[in-house]
Scaffold this motif. Structure first.
Motif, PDB file in Angstrom:
ATOM      1  N   PHE A   1      -3.112  12.305  -6.363  1.00  0.00           N
ATOM      2  CA  PHE A   1      -2.866  10.871  -6.170  1.00  0.00           C
ATOM      3  C   PHE A   1      -3.776  10.392  -5.043  1.00  0.00           C
ATOM      4  O   PHE A   1      -3.695  10.886  -3.909  1.00  0.00           O
ATOM      5  CB  PHE A   1      -1.402  10.621  -5.822  1.00  0.00           C
ATOM      6  CG  PHE A   1      -1.088   9.166  -5.549  1.00  0.00           C
ATOM      7  CD1 PHE A   1      -0.846   8.289  -6.597  1.00  0.00           C
ATOM      8  CD2 PHE A   1      -1.050   8.682  -4.255  1.00  0.00           C
ATOM      9  CE1 PHE A   1      -0.564   6.958  -6.348  1.00  0.00           C
ATOM     10  CE2 PHE A   1      -0.767   7.350  -4.002  1.00  0.00           C
ATOM     11  CZ  PHE A   1      -0.530   6.489  -5.054  1.00  0.00           C
ATOM     12  N   GLN A   2      -4.665   9.436  -5.367  1.00  0.00           N
ATOM     13  CA  GLN A   2      -5.623   8.947  -4.376  1.00  0.00           C
ATOM     14  C   GLN A   2      -5.682   7.427  -4.416  1.00  0.00           C
ATOM     15  O   GLN A   2      -5.346   6.802  -5.424  1.00  0.00           O
ATOM     16  CB  GLN A   2      -7.022   9.531  -4.633  1.00  0.00           C
ATOM     17  CG  GLN A   2      -7.078  11.050  -4.574  1.00  0.00           C
ATOM     18  CD  GLN A   2      -8.461  11.581  -4.827  1.00  0.00           C
ATOM     19  OE1 GLN A   2      -9.412  10.805  -4.946  1.00  0.00           O
ATOM     20  NE2 GLN A   2      -8.577  12.904  -4.905  1.00  0.00           N
TER      21      GLN A   2
ATOM     22  N   THR B   1       0.817  -1.220   0.000  1.00  0.00           N
ATOM     23  CA  THR B   1       0.000   0.000   0.000  1.00  0.00           C
ATOM     24  C   THR B   1       0.846   1.264   0.000  1.00  0.00           C
ATOM     25  O   THR B   1       0.305   2.360   0.160  1.00  0.00           O
ATOM     26  CB  THR B   1      -0.925   0.003   1.212  1.00  0.00           C
ATOM     27  OG1 THR B   1      -0.152  -0.071   2.412  1.00  0.00           O
ATOM     28  CG2 THR B   1      -1.908  -1.149   1.145  1.00  0.00           C
ATOM     29  N   VAL B   2       2.160   1.132  -0.156  1.00  0.00           N
ATOM     30  CA  VAL B   2       3.053   2.296  -0.167  1.00  0.00           C
ATOM     31  C   VAL B   2       3.586   2.458  -1.586  1.00  0.00           C
ATOM     32  O   VAL B   2       4.054   1.493  -2.194  1.00  0.00           O
ATOM     33  CB  VAL B   2       4.214   2.132   0.839  1.00  0.00           C
ATOM     34  CG1 VAL B   2       5.169   3.319   0.738  1.00  0.00           C
ATOM     35  CG2 VAL B   2       3.663   2.003   2.257  1.00  0.00           C
ATOM     36  N   PHE B   3       3.522   3.691  -2.123  1.00  0.00           N
ATOM     37  CA  PHE B   3       3.959   3.973  -3.485  1.00  0.00           C
ATOM     38  C   PHE B   3       5.078   5.009  -3.469  1.00  0.00           C
ATOM     39  O   PHE B   3       5.104   5.922  -2.628  1.00  0.00           O
ATOM     40  CB  PHE B   3       2.788   4.475  -4.342  1.00  0.00           C
ATOM     41  CG  PHE B   3       1.787   3.405  -4.658  1.00  0.00           C
ATOM     42  CD1 PHE B   3       1.872   2.696  -5.855  1.00  0.00           C
ATOM     43  CD2 PHE B   3       0.774   3.091  -3.767  1.00  0.00           C
ATOM     44  CE1 PHE B   3       0.949   1.707  -6.143  1.00  0.00           C
ATOM     45  CE2 PHE B   3      -0.138   2.104  -4.058  1.00  0.00           C
ATOM     46  CZ  PHE B   3      -0.057   1.402  -5.249  1.00  0.00           C
ATOM     47  N   ILE B   4       6.015   4.847  -4.416  1.00  0.00           N
ATOM     48  CA  ILE B   4       7.201   5.706  -4.506  1.00  0.00           C
ATOM     49  C   ILE B   4       7.125   6.486  -5.816  1.00  0.00           C
ATOM     50  O   ILE B   4       6.927   5.899  -6.891  1.00  0.00           O
ATOM     51  CB  ILE B   4       8.502   4.884  -4.446  1.00  0.00           C
ATOM     52  CG1 ILE B   4       8.512   3.999  -3.195  1.00  0.00           C
ATOM     53  CG2 ILE B   4       9.711   5.816  -4.485  1.00  0.00           C
ATOM     54  CD1 ILE B   4       8.478   4.792  -1.905  1.00  0.00           C
TER      55      ILE B   4
ATOM     56  N   THR C   1      -4.260   7.710   7.334  1.00  0.00           N
ATOM     57  CA  THR C   1      -3.148   8.268   6.546  1.00  0.00           C
ATOM     58  C   THR C   1      -3.260   9.787   6.562  1.00  0.00           C
ATOM     59  O   THR C   1      -4.184  10.343   5.970  1.00  0.00           O
ATOM     60  CB  THR C   1      -3.179   7.770   5.103  1.00  0.00           C
ATOM     61  OG1 THR C   1      -3.133   6.348   5.125  1.00  0.00           O
ATOM     62  CG2 THR C   1      -2.001   8.325   4.310  1.00  0.00           C
ATOM     63  N   PRO C   2      -2.389  10.502   7.263  1.00  0.00           N
ATOM     64  CA  PRO C   2      -2.497  11.975   7.311  1.00  0.00           C
ATOM     65  C   PRO C   2      -2.179  12.575   5.947  1.00  0.00           C
ATOM     66  O   PRO C   2      -1.321  12.101   5.235  1.00  0.00           O
ATOM     67  CB  PRO C   2      -1.461  12.372   8.363  1.00  0.00           C
ATOM     68  CG  PRO C   2      -0.449  11.258   8.336  1.00  0.00           C
ATOM     69  CD  PRO C   2      -1.220  10.002   8.032  1.00  0.00           C
ATOM     70  N   LYS C   3      -2.904  13.628   5.619  1.00  0.00           N
ATOM     71  CA  LYS C   3      -2.671  14.334   4.349  1.00  0.00           C
ATOM     72  C   LYS C   3      -1.430  15.203   4.459  1.00  0.00           C
ATOM     73  O   LYS C   3      -1.268  15.951   5.427  1.00  0.00           O
ATOM     74  CB  LYS C   3      -3.890  15.207   4.002  1.00  0.00           C
ATOM     75  CG  LYS C   3      -3.732  15.960   2.709  1.00  0.00           C
ATOM     76  CD  LYS C   3      -4.947  16.780   2.412  1.00  0.00           C
ATOM     77  CE  LYS C   3      -4.783  17.550   1.127  1.00  0.00           C
ATOM     78  NZ  LYS C   3      -5.960  18.382   0.831  1.00  0.00           N
ATOM     79  N   ALA C   4      -0.529  15.078   3.482  1.00  0.00           N
ATOM     80  CA  ALA C   4       0.716  15.840   3.516  1.00  0.00           C
ATOM     81  C   ALA C   4       0.411  17.326   3.415  1.00  0.00           C
ATOM     82  O   ALA C   4      -0.471  17.757   2.680  1.00  0.00           O
ATOM     83  CB  ALA C   4       1.629  15.418   2.368  1.00  0.00           C
TER      84      ALA C   4
ATOM     85  N   HIS D   1       1.453   9.773  -0.664  1.00  0.00           N
ATOM     86  CA  HIS D   1       0.374   9.499   0.275  1.00  0.00           C
ATOM     87  C   HIS D   1      -0.953   9.876  -0.367  1.00  0.00           C
ATOM     88  O   HIS D   1      -1.011  10.673  -1.297  1.00  0.00           O
ATOM     89  CB  HIS D   1       0.567  10.281   1.579  1.00  0.00           C
ATOM     90  CG  HIS D   1       1.877  10.008   2.248  1.00  0.00           C
ATOM     91  ND1 HIS D   1       3.034  10.739   1.967  1.00  0.00           N
ATOM     92  CD2 HIS D   1       2.231   9.081   3.178  1.00  0.00           C
ATOM     93  CE1 HIS D   1       4.025  10.289   2.697  1.00  0.00           C
ATOM     94  NE2 HIS D   1       3.575   9.273   3.438  1.00  0.00           N
ATOM     95  N   HIS D   2      -2.011   9.319   0.176  1.00  0.00           N
ATOM     96  CA  HIS D   2      -3.350   9.620  -0.312  1.00  0.00           C
ATOM     97  C   HIS D   2      -3.634  11.129  -0.214  1.00  0.00           C
ATOM     98  O   HIS D   2      -3.475  11.732   0.852  1.00  0.00           O
ATOM     99  CB  HIS D   2      -4.385   8.839   0.504  1.00  0.00           C
ATOM    100  CG  HIS D   2      -5.808   9.189   0.162  1.00  0.00           C
ATOM    101  ND1 HIS D   2      -6.425   8.723  -0.974  1.00  0.00           N
ATOM    102  CD2 HIS D   2      -6.716   9.971   0.818  1.00  0.00           C
ATOM    103  CE1 HIS D   2      -7.657   9.201  -1.015  1.00  0.00           C
ATOM    104  NE2 HIS D   2      -7.847   9.960   0.056  1.00  0.00           N
ATOM    105  N   GLY D   3      -4.017  11.744  -1.343  1.00  0.00           N
ATOM    106  CA  GLY D   3      -4.341  13.170  -1.367  1.00  0.00           C
ATOM    107  C   GLY D   3      -3.201  14.057  -1.807  1.00  0.00           C
ATOM    108  O   GLY D   3      -3.400  15.273  -1.963  1.00  0.00           O
ATOM    109  N   ASP D   4      -1.985  13.514  -2.028  1.00  0.00           N
ATOM    110  CA  ASP D   4      -0.870  14.346  -2.484  1.00  0.00           C
ATOM    111  C   ASP D   4      -1.165  14.916  -3.874  1.00  0.00           C
ATOM    112  O   ASP D   4      -1.757  14.248  -4.728  1.00  0.00           O
ATOM    113  CB  ASP D   4       0.426  13.524  -2.531  1.00  0.00           C
ATOM    114  CG  ASP D   4       1.045  13.367  -1.149  1.00  0.00           C
ATOM    115  OD1 ASP D   4       0.583  14.059  -0.220  1.00  0.00           O
ATOM    116  OD2 ASP D   4       1.977  12.548  -0.998  1.00  0.00           O
ATOM    117  N   VAL D   5      -0.718  16.172  -4.083  1.00  0.00           N
ATOM    118  CA  VAL D   5      -0.861  16.833  -5.385  1.00  0.00           C
ATOM    119  C   VAL D   5       0.503  16.834  -6.064  1.00  0.00           C
ATOM    120  O   VAL D   5       1.470  17.378  -5.532  1.00  0.00           O
ATOM    121  CB  VAL D   5      -1.392  18.273  -5.243  1.00  0.00           C
ATOM    122  CG1 VAL D   5      -1.436  18.959  -6.610  1.00  0.00           C
ATOM    123  CG2 VAL D   5      -2.775  18.253  -4.627  1.00  0.00           C
TER     124      VAL D   5
END
Length: 704
Positions: free
Chosen positions: A106-107, A63-66, A115-118, A90-94
């Motif tokens: 990215f969702q 569940t972790v993406f690079i 998962t905290p939003k960056a 992370h979920h919600g990153d632009v």
């Protein structure tokens, strides 16, 4: 099923969304290379490199993406911070590909539980941060647009708005054709083709596609020219031809993904400026060191008065010399600068003058080219004119009588010794003697004829035909109460057998009455019917207005369905821009043309009918303007068999269309009516200028 969702926020893919199953996507490549998983537009997304970046899944954690920058030219930004090498997503990153390049969110679906939003890094010097706008639950609902709204920004329709319901609308057409859904002005919107483009709804009713119909000047969406077709989105700006009219495509209500929330950031995480302070100890040390230096400084010997005065005098002299040198240098520099500016100014004026001449020449050539292109676009062949406007050219049948308003009885031409009798007016003209009583060999005043008309807003234009034909040869005449016979005399012109004399009841001495009093005689229509092309149904009509300047009248017909109107040529000058040699096309139903008939069978058992009905089929006759006639034209001989207009007329070369084609529209090469056919013979024909017909369609004051 778990999946990765990429929502495009800006760029060529704005408002689009793509998803990938989590267990089937080991890598997502991003770039302008066509082989990329997410391929960007080569022209509109020019900040993106061919192989810009990629997203891979961490082998240790599914569940972790690079996100990795593949050595792109303009860099990769996550929440507006440029990354170096790789970073975790992370979920919600632009993510933004290049400064000013396209952005996407990215969702993960479903989103991770904790998962905290960056937080996006900001620079406080750029101003007050934007607060987050919450779209709420209503925005995320599946909202289906109910109508398409087109808001015109520029062109002849600027500041206008038109809407179409989504459910029944499958296609919206654009062009200068009057039949288009959105029809543009033929003069002011000259970059628009006759059939320029169309908007089609897809079969699943989920979107709209804009299609270029092989227009001459192209179709532009958001400033970029399209090839063949493109999918439309809410808010897209459409332009028809470079420099042509613009409109915005909108959906009402707008779809949920048409608006996106502003990204939130936390001011507490911004770097604070460190305050620098001077410690009291440092100040104390500084004071002690100063005191120490003062204590260690040895005494200085004194300087005499004369030495001081000499030094002052030398300093003043040197100062004066330096000042003079400085002033001289400044003046020289100013002179050089002024000279340089004068020289440069003269050269610049010459260049500006030369450039202005070149610009003016280019402008003149461009206008000439545009005029030529416009003329080529609008030219129509006789075949195209016939196909477009034959249905608007009708066949008209008329019969009438002259009525004595006192008795209500028809008037007859009184006879004398078995021949028609005339009276000579004070002006020397001959007019028939009228009587309400029928006599042997007397002729009723009236007649019947047929003609044609052109449609204009359910009104038709038609020749007046108000003249009566009376025999001339060997006619008796009353002069001063006595009967006399007129014989041809040598030198006064020979009268041919069967020649005719035209008499206008409207201008007759019988119609002359003081202003405000009722005229003693008037014409009455016994029949006024209209038949459309290729039809056998006769429709009653009524006379609306008659021109007092030319041989043209306006009639009205009530039709159950709308009929395509014929465009009328604009008036630009006394003759409306018509010149000798201009090509023309005449539509109508000439009497010499063979007729088609069908049996008029009826289902009514009390009136079975059984007769035949003529079916009018239009005839197309091409030709040209032979001459533009202004005012009254009279032959030297003044033969009575010749007919001339008392006002402006067009002489035509379309002589094959007579006789019997009165009222036929005369089209120019752009498919506009410039005149109405009204008189002629097999060797010469005439048309009424369209300006006289336009006068019947409006009420204009003739004095102030």
């Amino acid at each position: 099923m778990e999946r990765v969702v990429i929502k495009h926020l800006s760029g060529s893919k704005a408002n689009q969304e793509v998803s990938f199953p989590l267990d089937q996507v080991p890598e997502i490549s991003l770039g302008r290379d066509a082989a990329s998983t997410v391929a960007y537009d080569m022209e509109r997304d020019d900040a993106v490199s061919r192989n810009h970046a990629r997203i891979t899944r961490d082998p240790a954690q599914n569940t972790v993406f690079i996100l990795t920058d593949l050595g792109s030219r303009n860099g990769v930004f996550v929440n507006q911070s440029r990354i170096t090498g790789s970073t975790a997503l992370h979920h919600g990153d632009v993510v933004q590909l290049g400064a000013g390049g396209p952005e996407f969110s990215f969702q993960m679906d479903p989103p991770p539980a904790l998962t905290p939003k960056a937080t996006r890094q900001i620079d406080l010097r750029q101003g007050t941060p934007t607060r987050e706008i919450s779209l709420g639950t209503a925005a995320s609902a599946d909202v289906r647009p109910q109508r398409v709204v087109l808001r015109h920004m520029t062109g002849s329709k600027a500041n206008q708005e038109v809407s179409f319901p989504v459910a029944p609308t499958t296609e919206i057409t654009f062009g200068r054709d009057p039949a288009a859904s959105v029809s543009y002005d033929a003069e002011r919107d000259d970059t628009v083709s006759r059939n320029h483009a169309t908007i089609k709804r897809d079969s699943q009713q989920k979107g709209f596609t804009l299609v270029d119909l092989n227009s001459r000047n192209g179709v532009f969406v958001n400033g970029a020219r399209i090839r063949d077709s493109v999918t439309l989105h809410h808010g897209d700006l459409i332009q028809f031809g470079a420099g042509g009219p613009e409109l915005t495509f909108q959906l009402d209500p707008p779809p949920a993904d048409a608006l996106r929330a502003t990204r939130q950031f936390d001011l507490r995480e911004a770097a604070q400026t460190r305050e620098a302070t001077i410690a009291p100890a440092a100040a104390a040390n500084t004071g002690s060191e100063t005191a120490g230096v003062s204590a260690m400084t040895p005494g200085v010997r004194g300087v005499g008065k004369e030495t001081v005065e000499r030094l002052i005098t030398e300093t003043k002299v040197e100062s004066r010399k330096s000042m003079v040198n400085i002033v001289a240098g400044v003046l020289a520099l100013v002179a050089v600068v002024v000279g340089a500016f004068i020289f440069i100014g003269r050269e610049t004026d010459k260049k500006i003058e030369a450039t202005s001449s070149q610009v003016q020449a280019a402008k003149t050539q461009s206008e000439a080219t545009a005029s030529t292109v416009k003329a080529m676009q609008d030219v129509m062949t006789p075949k195209e004119i016939a196909a477009a406007y034959s249905g608007s050219t009708v066949y008209i049948e008329v019969s009438w009588k002259l009525i004595d308003l006192t008795s209500g009885q028809p008037l007859y031409h009184q006879s004398w010794q078995g021949k028609p009798a005339y009276v000579r007016t004070p002006k020397g003209d001959l007019e028939p003697i009228l009587t309400p009583q029928a006599q042997k060999n007397s002729v009723p005043i009236g007649g019947s004829h047929s003609g044609f008309g052109i449609r204009r807003d359910r009104e038709w234009l038609h020749p007046d035909q108000s003249a009566c034909r009376c025999p001339v040869e060997d006619r008796p005449c009353a002069t001063g109460g006595r009967a006399a016979r007129i014989q041809p005399e040598e030198g006064t012109g020979r009268r041919r057998e069967g020649s005719e004399h035209r008499w206008y009841p409207e201008k007759s001495v019988w119609s002359k009455t003081p202003l405000g009093e009722q005229k003693p005689v008037a014409g009455r229509h016994d029949r006024l019917e209209v038949t459309f092309a290729n039809n056998k149904l006769r429709i009653p009509a009524k006379l609306a207005r008659v021109s007092d300047e030319h041989d043209v009248a306006l009639i009205k017909v009530d039709t159950p369905a709308a009929v395509k109107p014929t465009p009328l040529a604009p008036e630009s000058g006394g003759d409306g821009g018509v010149k000798p040699g201009d090509p023309i096309t005449v539509l109508g139903y000439p009497g010499v043309s063979p007729r088609f008939s069908l049996p008029a069978n009826r289902e009514d058992m009390l009136d079975p009918g059984g007769d035949y009905r003529d079916i009018p089929v239009p005839t197309v006759t091409p030709g040209a303007i032979g001459k533009v006639i202004r005012g009254t034209v009279t032959r030297t001989g003044g033969a009575t068999g010749d007919y001339y207009s008392e006002s402006d007329s067009y002489q035509l070369t379309a002589n094959a269309t007579v006789p019997g084609n009165s009222g036929g529209p005369v089209f120019d090469e752009r498919g506009r009516v410039v005149g109405i056919f009204y008189a002629g013979n097999p060797t010469i024909t005439f048309a009424v200028p369209i300006k006289f017909a336009k006068d019947l369609m409006e009420v204009k004051a003739v004095i102030q």
